[in-house]
Each structure stands twice: as structure tokens, then as C-alpha cells.
Design an enzyme around this catalytic site. Structure first.
Site, mmCIF file in Angstrom:
data_model
loop_
_atom_site.group_PDB
_atom_site.id
_atom_site.type_symbol
_atom_site.label_atom_id
_atom_site.label_comp_id
_atom_site.label_asym_id
_atom_site.label_seq_id
_atom_site.Cartn_x
_atom_site.Cartn_y
_atom_site.Cartn_z
ATOM 1 C CG HIS A 1 -2.082 0.906 1.095
ATOM 2 N ND1 HIS A 1 -2.024 2.242 1.397
ATOM 3 C CD2 HIS A 1 -3.331 0.664 0.642
ATOM 4 C CE1 HIS A 1 -3.193 2.777 1.149
ATOM 5 N NE2 HIS A 1 -4.010 1.848 0.682
ATOM 6 C CG ASP B 1 -8.587 -4.510 -2.406
ATOM 7 O OD1 ASP B 1 -9.778 -4.401 -2.111
ATOM 8 O OD2 ASP B 1 -7.921 -3.590 -2.908
#
Ligand code: CMC
Length: 431
Positions: free
Chosen positions: A308, A366
């Protein structure tokens, strides 16, 4: 303003210049470089906005090193267990959690806007049946501006509020219609006696020949997915919505722009990509080979659902999602789910691997959300549309914050030009 300054000096003898440092309530302070160009003739260069704050905001805060996510100051872990999605929507839009009366009024208002103009159904019939749901969603959300002329005046706070409610209320109806269209099943109208998420599930899964019984565990799981995806400060799609909105474009057009940006596999498309990756790996025995390819820059393979831009620790949403995954699989009697076992084994191996440890690559939201959605019965191709449904409230809250800011200006980044210098056109015959 703080009493600190930052001074920029130049090696060519040009005079040094000082910039004020501005504090937020928490998080990194910023160097206010707004006068840089007018005073020095230089721009800053920051592709990907690695060090650039493009706005002030009071909505969402992320501490990437700690793995902390706050909506309006409240930790996501507390919101996920104490609130439902519409309470979180109220919080994001208005800044405070609602009391019981405010909640009931808000729920009524959203519920009253769940239907879409009947003419919209004609739009759907123009698409190919095998259209990607995101392709349809970009189109139909953008076209809402052709139906709701009475809430398009962005200078009017009431219009902005009505548009926000319309978007939050209609997205579930539109996403479910995308699904029904690809399935070749009749469209299902909303039922206003159901809650927001139960209503969405019914629009997705009920058929005229059979009653649909809402399962509370699955409703709660999907509601949690919505809460976890509701906002995430200035990510790519939110910045897209702000940039589109900075020109004065209407909110439906701006949210359609956000949906287009979200579609990419590095952003909202990652849950779909993560599940496809797990299917591709297929078996725990293949994890070693897959990890080897994910570490090889030339392979083009990435461990989807890992890494991320902001989180350099475990994404707090991923923890909650893993918990929800357990609950849903338990409820459905799928505790031996092949992909969940594979995901947990993959996570364990990656978290111990030097490559991922050194780069601080952890599971993001996710990694597990696809497994939950698949268990609920949502097809992989609809995952990103579910993300868009949930993120709509964040986008519209951020858009509204920007429009209401008296310092708001059209967004206009500059560039470092590296192309040809001025030259003359030669006639076609002599080229
Ligand atoms: N698998 C393998 N290597 C990775 C991965 C990954 N998933 N993510 C980052 N890296 C490597 C990358 O190659 C780079 O290595 P090096 O320093 O040797 O060149 C290093 O880690 C830093 O990565 P980066 O690409 O510079 O980081 P970024 O901040 O630009 O990208 C990201 C962040 C999310 C786009 C990226 O981690 C990624 O592509 N992850 C997979 C896709 C994904 O799961 N996206 C969902 C994000 S969360 C949902 C959302 O908020 O939208």
C-alpha cells in the site's frame, strides 16, 4: 501556522527563500510552498504525489506506519463493530455520529431515494450482456446528471445535499441492476422496509419465482465491507473526484470520474485481481513458485492484495476483513474453503519473506474481501462495483468539503517539459 520555517537555498547564488510550516491536528506537518513559483520561477517535481498534500481535509486520517485509520477521528475498528453503514455515511458527510432521531431521519431520506428514474432501465438495455459491470456503472452514474436537473447547482448547499443522498441511495440499485442485466434476469426494484444492505442483497439475489430470505450474518458482513471501504483520504479515485469537481463539474459526473479511476487493478480492481491470483495459484504447493515470481521485477507478477502507498504496516481493514471472512465461511459451512486456506498460507509465507519484510509489504483490505464476497455469492466481476458503491459516500463527502472551501481553486498541476525545443514546420513535400 507553526513558528517553524523551512528555508530553500540554491547552489547558483540565487537568494534563499523561507516557507511557513503548517500543522494539522495529527500527522505530518506541511511546508507551504504556494509562493514558490512566483518568487523563484521553479516548480516542485513529485510524480505520484509521494510528498505532496493537495488539500486540507477533516474527514479521514491514516497513520500508515502504525496501521491506523480514523473516520472523523473515530478508529475504524470501533466503527466496524458499533455502527452500521448508514451511520458511517452520516458521520463522513456531517462530521458527527447521528443520535437516534438524526439516524432515523437520515435513513428515511436515503430510503426515499433508492429508486432510479424508470428511463434509466432503457440505458441498460443498450449494453452488451457481457459488459463489465464497471463499464456500465461509469456510464449510468455519469448519466444520472441527465435525470436530476433539480440538484445540479453546486453553489447551493441544499442541492449538494440532495445529490449526495441520491448517489448514496441509488448506487445499490444501479450496481444490482448491472448484475441482473449480465445475468439476463429481471431487474428488481428496492423494498423500502429493508435496511440499506439487506435491500441491496435482495435486489441482487431475489428472482420472481422464489422468495429471497435475508441472512443477517451475510448482511452484517457486507455492511462491514461497505464501512471499511467508505473513505480512505486522498487516494487516486478521491483525488480524481476532487480534480474533476474543481472545474465546477456536477457531482454525478465527478463520481463517474472516480469510478473510472477506481477500476484500475492497482486501486479498486485489486480485490478482483487478488481472487484471480488465488485461483491461478490453485494449491498451497504452488505458493513457493508464485512468491518467487512476485519478487522478480521482470515477471510482471505482483502479490495482489499486498502493499500500500500509505500503510507500511498491517492494513487495519485487512484484520477486520480476515475476521469477517472467518464468520461468513463458518455461517455458510465453508470452513474448509480452499481459497481461504490458500490465502492464509500465502499471507504467512509472505510475511516471513525478506523481500516483503524489507519493503514493509503487508496484506491490504483487498486480500480477504474477495473471499468474503465470493462466499456471499457476489461474482468476481462485480467486486470493484461493490467497492464503488461503498466509496461513493467518501467521494461525495470529499467533493462537498472541497466545494465548500472558500480557498478552492481549479486543480492544475504543472510539468517538467522534456520534449523538443522550438523548431519550424517543414512543408509535407520536403519531410
Ligand atoms: N508484490 C510484489 N512486490 C511489490 C508489491 C506487491 N504487491 N507491492 C509493492 N512491491 C514492491 C515494488 O516492486 C517496489 O520494489 P522495489 O523497491 O524493489 O522497486 C516496492 O515494493 C515498493 O512498491 P511501489 O510500487 O513503489 O509502491 P507504491 O506505493 O507505488 O504502490 C501499490 C502501492 C498498492 C500500487 C502496490 O503495492 C501494488 O501494486 N500492490 C498490489 C495491488 C494492490 O493490492 N492494490 C490495492 C491497494 S489497497 C486498496 C486501495 O486503497 O485501493
Amino acid at each position: 501556522m507553526t513558528d517553524k520555517n523551512a528555508t530553500l537555498s540554491f547552489s547558483d547564488g540565487s537568494p534563499a527563500i523561507s516557507f511557513p510550516i503548517l500543522p494539522g491536528t495529527i500527522g505530518p506537518q506541511v511546508v507551504d510552498i504556494r509562493p514558490l513559483y512566483s518568487k523563484t520561477g521553479h516548480f516542485t517535481y513529485d510524480p505520484g504525489f509521494m510528498s505532496t498534500a493537495a488539500c486540507t481535509s477533516s474527514i479521514t486520517y491514516i497513520d500508515g506506519d502504525k496501521g491506523e485509520l480514523l473516520y472523523r477521528g473515530y478508529p475504524i475498528e470501533q466503527l466496524a463493530v458499533n455502527c452500521d453503514f448508514l451511520e458511517v455515511c452520516y458521520l463522513l458527510l456531517k462530521g458527527e455520529l447521528p443520535n437516534a432521531k438524526q439516524k432515523s431521519e437520515f435513513v428515511t431520506m436515503v430510503t426515499n431515494h433508492t429508486m432510479v428514474h424508470e428511463q434509466m432501465n432503457q440505458f441498460f438495455r443498450g449494453f452488451r450482456r457481457d459488459s463489465h459491470p464497471m463499464a456500465m456503472l461509469v456510464g449510468v452514474v455519469g448519466s444520472l446528471s441527465a435525470f436530476y436537473h433539480d440538484s445540479l447547482d453546486i453553489t447551493d448547499a441544499h442541492h449538494r445535499e440532495v445529490s449526495a443522498i441520491r448517489l448514496i441511495a441509488k448506487l445499490p440499485t444501479l450496481v444490482a441492476t448491472c448484475y441482473k442485466y449480465t445475468m439476463g434476469q429481471p431487474f428488481v426494484y428496492p423494498r423500502n422496509e429493508l435496511g440499506y444492505t439487506a435491500n441491496f442483497m435482495r435486489m441482487m439475489f431475489s428472482v420472481p419465482c422464489e422468495d429471497y430470505k435475508v441472512n443477517d450474518v451475510l448482511v452484517r458482513a457486507l455492511d462491514r465491507i461497505f464501512i471499511l471501504h467508505a473513505d480512505h483520504e486522498q487516494n487516486a479515485s478521491t483525488s480524481t473526484v476532487r480534480l474533476a469537481g474543481s472545474s465546477g463539474a456536477n457531482p454525478f459526473a465527478c463520481i463517474a470520474a472516480g469510478i473510472a479511476c477506481l477500476w484500475g487493478p492497482a486501486h479498486g480492481g485489486a480485490n478482483e485481481a487478488a481472487l484471480n491470483m488465488l485461483e491461478g495459484i490453485g494449491d498451497v504447493s504452488k505458493i513457493g513458485d508464485f512468491i518467487k515470481r512476485a519478487k522478480d521485477k521482470n515477471s510482471g507478477v505482483k502479490l495482489m492484495g499486498f502493499g500500500h502507498r500509505v500503510y507500511k504496516n498491517y492494513d487495519p481493514r485487512a484484520k477486520l476483513m480476515r475476521e469477517t471472512c472467518h464468520e461468513v465461511l463458518e455461517e455458510l459451512g465453508l470452513h474448509d474453503d480452499r481459497l481461504f486456506k490458500l490465502a492464509m498460507a500465502l499471507e504467512k509465507i509472505a510475511l516471513e519473506d525478506d523481500y516483503f519484510v524489507q519493503r514493509k509489504l503487508y496484506p491490504n483490505v483487498d486480500f480477504y474481501s474477495g473471499i468474503v464476497q465470493r462466499a456471499i455469492g457476489i461474482p468476481v466481476s462485480l467486486f470493484t462495483a461493490i467497492f464503488a458503491l461503498a466509496r461513493t459516500v467518501g467521494w461525495i463527502a470529499q467533493w462537498n468539503e472541497m466545494i465548500s472551501d472558500p480557498d478552492q481553486k481549479i486543480g492544475r498541476p504543472r510539468q517538467l517539459y522534456c520534449g523538443a525545443v522550438r523548431r519550424d514546420v517543414t512543408p509535407l513535400a520536403t519531410r
